[in-house]
Design an enzyme around this catalytic site. Sequence first.
Site, PDB file in Angstrom:
ATOM      1  CG  ASP B 202      39.494  41.664  41.297  1.00  0.00           C
ATOM      2  OD1 ASP B 202      39.893  42.076  40.196  1.00  0.00           O
ATOM      3  OD2 ASP B 202      38.386  41.114  41.463  1.00  0.00           O
ATOM      4  CG  HIS B 374      35.640  41.165  38.963  1.00  0.00           C
ATOM      5  ND1 HIS B 374      36.810  40.522  39.289  1.00  0.00           N
ATOM      6  CD2 HIS B 374      35.159  40.548  37.857  1.00  0.00           C
ATOM      7  CE1 HIS B 374      37.034  39.562  38.399  1.00  0.00           C
ATOM      8  NE2 HIS B 374      36.048  39.563  37.519  1.00  0.00           N
TER       9      HIS B 374
END
Lengths: 558, 558
Positions: B202, B374
Site C-alpha cells: 500500500d 494508511h
Amino acid sequence: MPNTIIDPPVLEPGTLRVIPIGGLGEIGRNMTCFEIDGKILIVDCGVLFPEEHQPGVDLILPDFTSIKDRLDDIVGVVLTHGHEDHIGAVPYLLKLRKDIPLIGSGLTLALIEAKLKEHRIVPYTLPVKEGQIEALGPFDLEFVAVNHSIPDALAVFIDTDAGTVLVTGDFKMDQLPLDGRLTDLRAFARLGEEGVDLFLVDSTNADVPGFTPLERSIGPVLDQVIAKSERRVIVASFSSHVHRVQQVLDAAHAHGRRVAFLGRSMVRNMGIAADLGYLNVPEGLLIDYKKAKDLPEDKIVYMSTGSQGEPMAVLSRMANLDHAIEPGPGDTVILASSLIPGNENAVYRVIDGLTKLGANVVHKGNAKVHVSGHAAAGELLYCYNILQPKNVLPVHGEYRHLVANQKLAIDSGVPAQNTFIGEDGIVIDLKDGVAKVVGQLDVGLVYVDGSTVGEITDADLKDRRILAEEGFISVIVVVDSKTGHIISGPEVHAKGFAEDDKVFADIKPKVAKALAEAAENGVRDTHALSQVIRRTVGRWVNTSFRRRPMIVPLVIEA
Amino acid sequence: MPNTIIDPPVLEPGTLRVIPIGGLGEIGRNMTCFEIDGKILIVDCGVLFPEEHQPGVDLILPDFTSIKDRLDDIVGVVLTHGHEDHIGAVPYLLKLRKDIPLIGSGLTLALIEAKLKEHRIVPYTLPVKEGQIEALGPFDLEFVAVNHSIPDALAVFIDTDAGTVLVTGDFKMDQLPLDGRLTDLRAFARLGEEGVDLFLVDSTNADVPGFTPLERSIGPVLDQVIAKSERRVIVASFSSHVHRVQQVLDAAHAHGRRVAFLGRSMVRNMGIAADLGYLNVPEGLLIDYKKAKDLPEDKIVYMSTGSQGEPMAVLSRMANLDHAIEPGPGDTVILASSLIPGNENAVYRVIDGLTKLGANVVHKGNAKVHVSGHAAAGELLYCYNILQPKNVLPVHGEYRHLVANQKLAIDSGVPAQNTFIGEDGIVIDLKDGVAKVVGQLDVGLVYVDGSTVGEITDADLKDRRILAEEGFISVIVVVDSKTGHIISGPEVHAKGFAEDDKVFADIKPKVAKALAEAAENGVRDTHALSQVIRRTVGRWVNTSFRRRPMIVPLVIEA
C-alpha cells in the site's frame, strides 16, 4: 437559502451607508460601496473565480446594479492591492464610466494599468503612499501600510461626518517582512485611540489558529533544495508574489544559477516590479528562457506560472511535454504556492505528470515552501486589541470564515450586537458611532463567458451541468402540417450519450408510432408533438439505461 | 503519456505472472491477477470514483478484458477488506461468471454479500480468518491480520511453485488499535525469514512523513466536544468506519446521550457490524431517528453519512434544510472524516451551510477528529525492515505515491533494480526469486453510467466537457433535395449558451445566405451543407462572443 431582500430606507443626509456588494460569503470579487451625502466611494473591485458547478464561466463579477445609475456620483475607487480578487473587475466598471478615478499604491496602479491596457482603457489615476491623506468629496482618506503576499498593500481609513471606518483589505502581520514594510500597528493604535466606528477586516484565515509563519522562513528551504539540485530547477508560484520570487532569485544567485521567467503574467508582472524597485534583480541574473537552454543544466532556475494546475499555464504544459522545456530525471520542480480548494485534482495531476517524467517535485505537502498571505486568528486578536473598534464587519471570506472572525472580535471585547455577519448586498448605516443593518440588496452573480458579460444565467449553467452529466439526444421529425403524418425522420442524434448510435435503432419506430397515434387523435401543434417525443424518448432511456440525458425534440412542419 | 503496449511472452509452466489491472497510478479500483500453470487468482476487485473531468460517470471499473475469456480459470477472488475501492467491482465481475468463489474475512464477506443482494446475486463464499491457510489450485494462501480504517482487514501471502508474494491490501500499523487486532508483525517477520520474493505494498500515504496517529487519539476529542455541546450533536463519517463510530457511541454513552443512525449505508453497515460483533452497542443506546425527536436536545447524537459533501447524502440535505432533522443554533456538527482531494468545495459548501444555520461545525481543519487508515512513511520502513522482501511493487497509489514508496524500499536496502514502478496492466513474471517486467497490457477506464457499463467512452466525456463549458447551438434546415433550396428553417436552438434566443436573429439570414450560395455552386450533399452551417455559425459565434459552443447542424432533405 437566499437572503430575504429588504429595501433600505432613503439615506438621510449625514449618515454613512456601507454596502459590501462582493466578498462576503465568498473568497473573491471584493467590492464595498460607501455613500454619504450623495457621493459614493468604492473600495476594491475584484473578480471571483468559478467553481466546478459553474462550467465554462471565465470570471464572476460583482453585481453593479446598485451603482449603475449612480455612476456620476462615484468619487473614486480605492484599490487596496494588486490581486485579481481586488482589481480584476475594474475594466468592467470602467466600461460603464471611463474616468472614475483609481486610487492606489504605485505597484497596485501599475498592475491595473497593465490590465486595462489589454482592454484599451487608459485610466485616470491617483497614486498614494502609506501615511498619505487625501480628500475625495465627503470622504477623508488616510492610507496605512499593510503586509500581504504582494508588496505595497494598503489599508484605508475613511473619515466622514457620520463616523470613521477602517478597511484592512487583505493583510497579515509578518513581523520580519522581506521589504521591512510592516503592517503599521502604530497607525492602527493611533486610529484606534481616535476611534474606529466600523472595522471591515479580512477573514480569510480567521479559522486558522495561531500565526502565519514568516515569509522569510521559506528562503532557507528554497536555498537548500536548490543547493541539492544537480540539474535544472523549475519553481512555480503566483505571478504577483514578488517576495516569493525575490527569494527564488536570491537562492538562485547564491548558487551561481541564472533565472529565466516563464509565462506571460510572470514576465509582465516581474518586469513591472523590477522597474518600480519592488523586485531587486542582481546584475546579469536574468536570462531569456530561449537562451537558457545553452547554459549547463545546473546553472539555471526557471521561474514559472501554473502553480494551481491551470491547464494552459506553463507548468501543466511542461508536465504534458507540451512546452519547449521538457522536465526529466534529475530536474527539480518546486511548487512554492498554496493549493486553492478545488484545484487539488488538477495540481496532483501536474505533480504526478512531472514525477512520471522523473522530476523531483517539492511542494507544500512535503516541504515548507509556502506561507499564507492572510492574518491567522492570533494576528487578528492583536489587531482587535490594538484598534478596539466600536463595530465590526468581517469581510473577505466564506461564511465559516466570517463567523470565526466575528468570534475573535467578540472574544477581544467587541459587544456581540456590534458585530455583523452579512452576505453580499447587506446595507449598514453608520451615524454617531452607531452601526445598524438597514437592508439587504438583491445581489447576483454576474458571469463573464468569452466576451459576454451577464448573459449566461444560472439556468444556462443548470443546462450545462445536465449536458455535462448526461449529454443530450435530439430527435427531429418533419411532419405534414395538415395530416400530422411524418414526412421525414425521426432522425436521432446524440452527444455525450453513447459511443454508438446503434442504440437508437430501438427508439425510432417507437417515436414514429407515438407520433402517429397523436396525429390520429388530432394533435397538430408542434409543441404538443414535441412533448410526445420527449415523453417517449425519456421513458425509454430511463428504463433501458437508467439515465436522464437532456432530450431536445424538434418538430418541423412542411 | 499512454504507456507503450508490450505483449507479454507466452507464460511458461512454473512461472508466476502478476498483473495489477487497477490501483497503480490511481487511488481506487484495486485489482491484481496472479497466474500460474493455467490458473488465475484475483486479489481485490474495487471501483474508482470519477473526478470532475469525468462528468456523469457513476463509477469506474477495472478493465476485465484480459480475463474475460479466462473466467473458468479463475480459482477465486481474495477480498482484503470491505472498502468500495477493493470490493465495489465484484458485482460486475460476477455478472460474467456467478460462481467465482469470494474469499475474505467475516465482515468483508458480509459487506460484499449485502452489496451483491442489491444486484440479486448470491455469491459462493469462503470465509477465512487471520492465521488460516487455504489452498486454491496452485496457490497456497496464508491470511495475515492487518489494521486499517475498517475492521477485519487481511493481508494475503501467496505461495506458489515459482515463489512467494505478500500483498498487504490497505493497512497501517496502529500500535494500540481499538479492537486490539494489530497488524501481525510477528507473521511478517516469520514470512520475511521464510522469504518474500515479491511484496505488493500500500502506497497511499508513502509520501507522508512519520507515523499515522492512533485511532484512539480521536476518542477524547469527540468526548470533549460532545461534553461541551448544549443541544443536538450530529457526527458524520464514513459508513464503514466501525471504530470511528464505536468511539462516537462510547462518547455519547458516557454523556447520557442516545444515538440514532442516519443514512441508508450507515444503518445497513452498522447493523452488520453489530450483528457480527465488530461494533459494541451498549443496551438501549440506539434509537430510531424518528423517535429521537421526542428526546431532549442534549440527549441525542445523530451518526450520519455525507462527510464528503455528497449532494444526496444526509449531511448535505441537512445543510440545505432538505431533511427531517434541521440543524440550528446551539447544535454541534462533527465531520470525523478525511477530506478526499476533489471534494473540498462540496465539503466547504456543507460546512458553510451548517454554519449559516447556526451550528458549530468541528472538522479536521479545526480539531483532531480524523486520522488516516494508511501507513505513513515511518510505518512502511518498519515493514520493509521486518520483511526484507527480494522485490517490491508499490501498489494502491497515484504515481507520486508509488515513487515515494519505492524510495522507502530502496532506503531500507532493497536493490533499486528490484523495485518496480508500474501502471495498470504492467506484467511482472516471477521465477526462482527473480522478478522481471515482461509486458504492458492495454488497460482502459471502464465507465459505469446508469445501467450501462463500458458504453461511455473518453470521446463521449470530451463531448460532455465541451457541452459543459460552452453549451450547444443546433441549426436545422429542411432543403429540397433537387434544388438545394431551403424549404423550412433555419431553426436555431441552443442550450447552455445564452438566456435569450434573440441573439440568433442575427445568424439565421447568414446561414440562409451561405446555404443559398452553396446550392448555387451545386452542393447538394447534406454532409457538405452541414459543414457550411457549422463554419458559418462557428465563425459568427467566435467573432461575436469569443466562445466555442458545440455546433450541431442538421440538414434534412425533403
